[in-house]
Write an enzyme that holds these catalytic residues in place. Sequence first.
Site, PDB file in Angstrom:
ATOM      1  N   CYS A   1       0.853  -1.191   0.000  1.00 14.08           N
ATOM      2  CA  CYS A   1       0.000   0.000   0.000  1.00 14.08           C
ATOM      3  C   CYS A   1       0.888   1.241   0.000  1.00 14.08           C
ATOM      4  CB  CYS A   1      -0.899  -0.014   1.237  1.00 14.08           C
ATOM      5  SG  CYS A   1      -1.850   1.510   1.459  1.00 14.08           S
TER       6      CYS A   1
ATOM      7  N   CYS B   1      -8.448  -5.108  -9.655  1.00 12.58           N
ATOM      8  CA  CYS B   1      -8.059  -4.064 -10.596  1.00 12.58           C
ATOM      9  C   CYS B   1      -7.602  -2.856  -9.777  1.00 12.58           C
ATOM     10  CB  CYS B   1      -9.260  -3.728 -11.486  1.00 12.58           C
ATOM     11  SG  CYS B   1      -8.889  -2.562 -12.792  1.00 12.58           S
TER      12      CYS B   1
ATOM     13  N   CYS C   1       0.347   3.244   3.612  1.00  9.15           N
ATOM     14  CA  CYS C   1       0.789   2.737   4.914  1.00  9.15           C
ATOM     15  C   CYS C   1       1.843   1.643   4.839  1.00  9.15           C
ATOM     16  CB  CYS C   1      -0.412   2.244   5.718  1.00  9.15           C
ATOM     17  SG  CYS C   1      -1.142   0.711   5.088  1.00  9.15           S
TER      18      CYS C   1
ATOM     19  N   CYS D   1      -5.075   0.561   6.433  1.00  6.24           N
ATOM     20  CA  CYS D   1      -5.386   2.000   6.518  1.00  6.24           C
ATOM     21  C   CYS D   1      -6.710   2.376   5.872  1.00  6.24           C
ATOM     22  CB  CYS D   1      -4.255   2.826   5.913  1.00  6.24           C
ATOM     23  SG  CYS D   1      -4.147   2.756   4.106  1.00  6.24           S
TER      24      CYS D   1
ATOM     25  N   CYS E   1      -7.310  -1.014   1.439  1.00  2.80           N
ATOM     26  CA  CYS E   1      -6.205  -1.554   2.213  1.00  2.80           C
ATOM     27  C   CYS E   1      -6.737  -2.019   3.568  1.00  2.80           C
ATOM     28  CB  CYS E   1      -5.122  -0.495   2.407  1.00  2.80           C
ATOM     29  SG  CYS E   1      -3.804  -1.013   3.535  1.00  2.80           S
TER      30      CYS E   1
END
Length: 184
Positions: A99, A171, A102, A151, A148
């Site tokens: 991510c 996607c 984070c 976060c 995510c």
Amino acid sequence: MKTKTHFFSICFLLPLFILQACGQTAKKGTSKVTSMENKISKPGNPYYSNTDTTKLIVSNAEWKKVLPEDVYDVMRNADTERPFTGKYWNTDEKGTYYCASCGNKLFRSGAKFASSCGWPSFFEQDNKKSIVYKNDNSLGMERIEALCGRCNGHLGHLFDDGPEPTGKRYCMNSIALDFIPDTK
């Protein structure tokens, strides 16, 4: 004449046999591929870690202070980058995707596939907690938003038109991902 032909044949074939024999007797070692944890450093972002999996509760105002504007727009406002413009949509390098907000581990490159949709696509996430889902009825469509798991940042969407073994297509927006290549 026949002797000359044999001589040239031997001169040509002998090196091939030697090379073949060397290749067969060479000891095959096992190379271990590992991902470089904590390689990405974002000094302006105190929430970024490639190893910490603690759930984050951070306000959008705080995210706005620590994320670049374009990353903030995608990850906190569910914006979408234009297709075929992201840095990872057409790559096949081996490694791990995290991510961009984070540092949470999201995907391994082995789950990435060429979907021709213009965004990086994966058929499975790294683990069951790395991504969470939310119904998305924006733009007059019924979709599943992928967030995510650490976060709650917007990553992209999940579709049921991916390859086996899962039949899923994650996607993702390239800008929502960081990538660390494998090292040997």
